[in-house]
Scaffold this motif. Structure first.
Motif, PDB file in Angstrom:
ATOM      1  N   ARG A   1     -10.497   5.090  -6.248  1.00  0.00           N
ATOM      2  CA  ARG A   1     -11.566   4.172  -6.736  1.00  0.00           C
ATOM      3  C   ARG A   1     -13.291   4.886  -6.765  1.00  0.00           C
TER       4      ARG A   1
ATOM      5  N   ARG B   1     -18.533   3.850  10.010  1.00  0.00           N
ATOM      6  CA  ARG B   1     -18.298   4.646   8.586  1.00  0.00           C
ATOM      7  C   ARG B   1     -17.943   3.324   7.907  1.00  0.00           C
ATOM      8  N   SER B   2     -16.833   2.481   8.429  1.00  0.00           N
ATOM      9  CA  SER B   2     -16.035   0.981   7.422  1.00  0.00           C
ATOM     10  C   SER B   2     -17.266  -0.071   8.166  1.00  0.00           C
TER      11      SER B   2
ATOM     12  N   PRO C   1      -4.004  10.012   7.108  1.00  0.00           N
ATOM     13  CA  PRO C   1      -3.775  10.091   5.752  1.00  0.00           C
ATOM     14  C   PRO C   1      -4.107  11.481   5.462  1.00  0.00           C
TER      15      PRO C   1
ATOM     16  N   TRP D   1     -11.514  -6.661   7.797  1.00  0.00           N
ATOM     17  CA  TRP D   1     -12.576  -6.329   6.783  1.00  0.00           C
ATOM     18  C   TRP D   1     -13.234  -7.571   5.509  1.00  0.00           C
TER      19      TRP D   1
ATOM     20  N   GLN E   1       0.645  -1.073  -0.260  1.00  0.00           N
ATOM     21  CA  GLN E   1      -0.058   0.095   0.272  1.00  0.00           C
ATOM     22  C   GLN E   1       0.898   1.154  -0.046  1.00  0.00           C
TER      23      GLN E   1
ATOM     24  N   TYR F   1     -19.359   0.624   5.113  1.00  0.00           N
ATOM     25  CA  TYR F   1     -18.950   0.299   3.822  1.00  0.00           C
ATOM     26  C   TYR F   1     -19.180  -0.747   3.987  1.00  0.00           C
TER      27      TYR F   1
ATOM     28  N   TYR G   1     -14.954  12.915   3.537  1.00  0.00           N
ATOM     29  CA  TYR G   1     -13.368  12.835   3.418  1.00  0.00           C
ATOM     30  C   TYR G   1     -13.382  11.393   2.251  1.00  0.00           C
ATOM     31  N   GLU G   2     -13.598  10.673   2.493  1.00  0.00           N
ATOM     32  CA  GLU G   2     -14.230   9.460   2.041  1.00  0.00           C
ATOM     33  C   GLU G   2     -14.817   9.902  -0.048  1.00  0.00           C
TER      34      GLU G   2
ATOM     35  N   TYR H   1     -12.046  11.120  -1.012  1.00  0.00           N
ATOM     36  CA  TYR H   1     -11.026   9.772  -1.505  1.00  0.00           C
ATOM     37  C   TYR H   1     -11.508   8.497  -2.081  1.00  0.00           C
ATOM     38  N   GLU H   2     -12.487   8.429  -2.948  1.00  0.00           N
ATOM     39  CA  GLU H   2     -13.356   7.487  -3.486  1.00  0.00           C
ATOM     40  C   GLU H   2     -12.694   8.144  -4.881  1.00  0.00           C
TER      41      GLU H   2
ATOM     42  N   TRP I   1     -16.344   3.785  -6.781  1.00  0.00           N
ATOM     43  CA  TRP I   1     -17.171   2.834  -5.089  1.00  0.00           C
ATOM     44  C   TRP I   1     -17.237   4.654  -4.376  1.00  0.00           C
TER      45      TRP I   1
ATOM     46  N   GLN J   1      -7.658  -1.911   9.138  1.00  0.00           N
ATOM     47  CA  GLN J   1      -6.789  -1.552  10.287  1.00  0.00           C
ATOM     48  C   GLN J   1      -6.805  -2.576  11.404  1.00  0.00           C
TER      49      GLN J   1
ATOM     50  N   LYS K   1     -16.187  11.857   8.312  1.00  0.00           N
ATOM     51  CA  LYS K   1     -15.180  11.238   8.113  1.00  0.00           C
ATOM     52  C   LYS K   1     -15.893  10.378   6.308  1.00  0.00           C
TER      53      LYS K   1
ATOM     54  N   HIS L   1     -10.631   1.651  10.939  1.00  0.00           N
ATOM     55  CA  HIS L   1     -11.497   1.199  10.140  1.00  0.00           C
ATOM     56  C   HIS L   1     -11.308  -0.009   9.830  1.00  0.00           C
TER      57      HIS L   1
ATOM     58  N   ASP M   1      -6.739   6.778  11.747  1.00  0.00           N
ATOM     59  CA  ASP M   1      -7.422   6.177  10.755  1.00  0.00           C
ATOM     60  C   ASP M   1      -7.546   5.229  10.758  1.00  0.00           C
TER      61      ASP M   1
END
Ligand code: ADP
Ligand SMILES: O=P(O)(O)O[C@H]1O[C@H](CO)[C@@H](O[C@H]2O[C@H](CO)[C@@H](O)[C@H](O)[C@H]2O)[C@H](O)[C@H]1O
Length: 466
Positions: free
Chosen positions: A445, A374-375, A352, A223, A150, A378, A436-437, A440-441, A448, A335, A433, A332, A330
């Motif tokens: 990504r 949040r995770s 991050p 995950w 990563q 997800y 932020y996602e 990030y996505e 997503w 982690q 958050k 999720h 951080d």
């Protein structure tokens, strides 16, 4: 064998490195042209054998992205040989003075050198290899790179150790190492024990180059576990989350307990303080600034802007006191790892998106809880992305999310304070958050992007939107 000195080697290799770096997963500046690659320091770790090993810190100068002339520091390990074995063919960087240079993290024998130097407590031309004071290390193990590369590169030694080599370097103390040490000192049961480190000085400041840890050889990441549970549920569309084999709720509960225990240990080890109104306002201002930035990149977020801003501003009047302390930063499901006996939190580098200096600011532990909630959301919803989703599965996803978020909070409350008591702050942190996602996505990504956008829509449903 006469060889180029290490600095000369890296200078000669600058052109091939400029081609090779942007192809690496961990290289952070893929969107900007490389102007120059220079060795900041280069050290021969294996000089009298073939293959040889050179440790280098590179200054990579790039333009574009509004950062013209900006220079970032990266760590690379370069193997050099007269004849590259077939199994290392894909790792080649370039050829210099008759030697093939390659990425040494893929060479298990050269990896052994790093472990041996840590076990032997050696300094090599200013690169310091140190075991932790209570570590009993067994040298001589070959390394293999961890499958997932990563932001950094990790090497695994047998079933005993994992060495995380930081790629982009930030001079100054390493939050990851400092927090692991502090937690280990107070006997925290929910981290991998720190066993050693590699560091050097850069521009007059110490910089941690790598951290050796206990390898959790029998562990699965959170995950993967949560996804297995969701898939099980979706396959049995007619059953409820508590009726299928892969129910995750007991694990979510234990995870809540583990996070509460880590927060308690961080307080014991490093203290904390009470936040005042000014700190709260500063946190709210940061949420608004993040939203400003993400709105520019992702206009699809605009309909939710009024509701989001209201949720953030509501935090300005939450009752004090507010407990602030070091947190994971951080958190999720990727982690956390489940061993046979416990949940373990990994990677304490911090948020991050924050500047490195800002990551160690004391924060509300609710921020970690919001990350995990949040995770969980997800895990249930990313599985539905891209398909025409039957209503039944949407209902199942919502049930799964609700059940596991509740279990996580119950577990946390059993070992600490119930996070739901501070509902206004928790909601704002979750929305922050999610914003932020969205950013990030969108950047990483795009397929997503719908996951956090839909979450924002759900969380602000029923409110007046733009
Ligand atoms: N102590 C450990 N034992 C086993 N696997 C680990 C350990 N630490 C990290 N990992 C694995 O390595 C991956 C990357 O680790 P992480 O510290 O998150 O690195 P990065 O900074 O590159 O994201 C994790 O997702 C996990 O699968
Ligand atoms: O792995 P990092 O700590 O660098 O975090 C970044 O990548 C994460 C994705 O791997 C991203 O997390 C988001 O996606 C996860 C599922 O892949 C989900 O569990 C998280 O809740 C969600 O935030 C993270 O945001 C990003 O910083």
């Amino acid at each position: 064998m006469t060889r180029l000195a290490p600095t000369e080697l890296i200078n000669e290799l600058a052109g091939p490195l400029a081609d090779w770096l942007p192809k690496q997963r961990w290289f952070a500046g893929k969107d900007r042209e490389i102007r120059a690659v220079r060795p900041v320091r280069a050290t021969e770790l294996v000089g009298d054998a073939d293959p040889g090993l050179v440790h280098a810190v590179l200054a990579v100068e790039q333009d574009g992205g509004g950062r013209t002339g900006a220079e970032d520091l990266y760590q690379v390990l370069v193997g050099r040989t007269q004849r590259l074995p077939e199994h290392l063919a894909g790792t080649e960087i370039g050829t210099v003075a008759g030697e093939t240079c390659y990425s040494a993290v893929h060479d298990g024998d050269l990896g052994t050198t790093l472990l041996d130097l840590i076990a032997a407590d050696r300094d090599v031309a200013g690169v310091r290899f140190r075991p932790e004071p209570d570590a009993q290390l067994y040298p001589g193990l070959r390394s293999r790179p961890a499958g997932v590369e990563q932001s950094n590169t990790s090497l695994i030694f047998g079933h005993r150790y994992i060495l995380k080599l930081y790629r982009r370097l930030h001079p100054g103390p390493s939050r990851d190492l400092e927090l692991h040490r502090a937690l280990h000192r107070v006997g925290c049961q929910h981290i991998a024990a720190p066993l050693g480190s590699i560091d050097c000085e850069l521009r007059g400041e110490p910089v941690v180059l790598g951290v050796l840890q206990e390898y959790l050889s029998n562990a699965v990441d959170g995950w993967a576990m949560a996804n297995t549970s969701v898939r099980d549920l979706m396959a049995e569309g007619d059953l409820h989350a508590d009726e299928v084999g892969g129910d995750f709720a007991a694990e979510a509960y234990r995870l809540g307990e583990a996070v509460a225990a880590v927060h308690e240990d961080l307080r014991r080890a490093l203290g904390g303080e009470e936040g005042d109104r000014d700190r709260l306002d500063a946190a709210v201002d940061r949420m608004h600034r993040r939203l400003d930035r993400v709105l520019v990149a992702v206009p699809e977020l605009a309909p939710y802007e009024p509701a989001l801003r209201r949720a953030f501003d509501a935090v300005r009047s939450v009752p004090l006191p507010l407990r602030l302390q070091q947190i994971h930063g951080d958190l999720h499901l990727g982690q956390v790892m489940r061993t046979n006996t416990a949940w373990v939190l990994i990677d304490f580098e911090g948020e991050p998106a924050a500047e490195v200096a800002e990551r160690s600011t004391l924060r509300s532990p609710l921020r970690d809880i919001a990350g995990m909630l949040r995770s969980i959301d997800y895990a249930a919803h990313q599985i539905l992305v891209g398909d025409e989703v039957p209503h039944q599965l949407e209902v199942r996803a919502a049930e799964w999310t609700e059940r596991n978020r509740r279990a996580f909070c119950d577990g946390y409350a059993a070992a600490g304070v119930d996070p739901r008591e501070k509902a206004t702050l928790l909601r704002a942190l979750e929305l922050d958050k999610a914003v932020y996602e969205v950013g990030y996505e969108h950047a990483n990504r795009p397929e997503w992007l719908a996951v956090p956008l839909a979450a924002v829509a759900r969380m602000t449903a029923g409110e007046e939107c733009a």
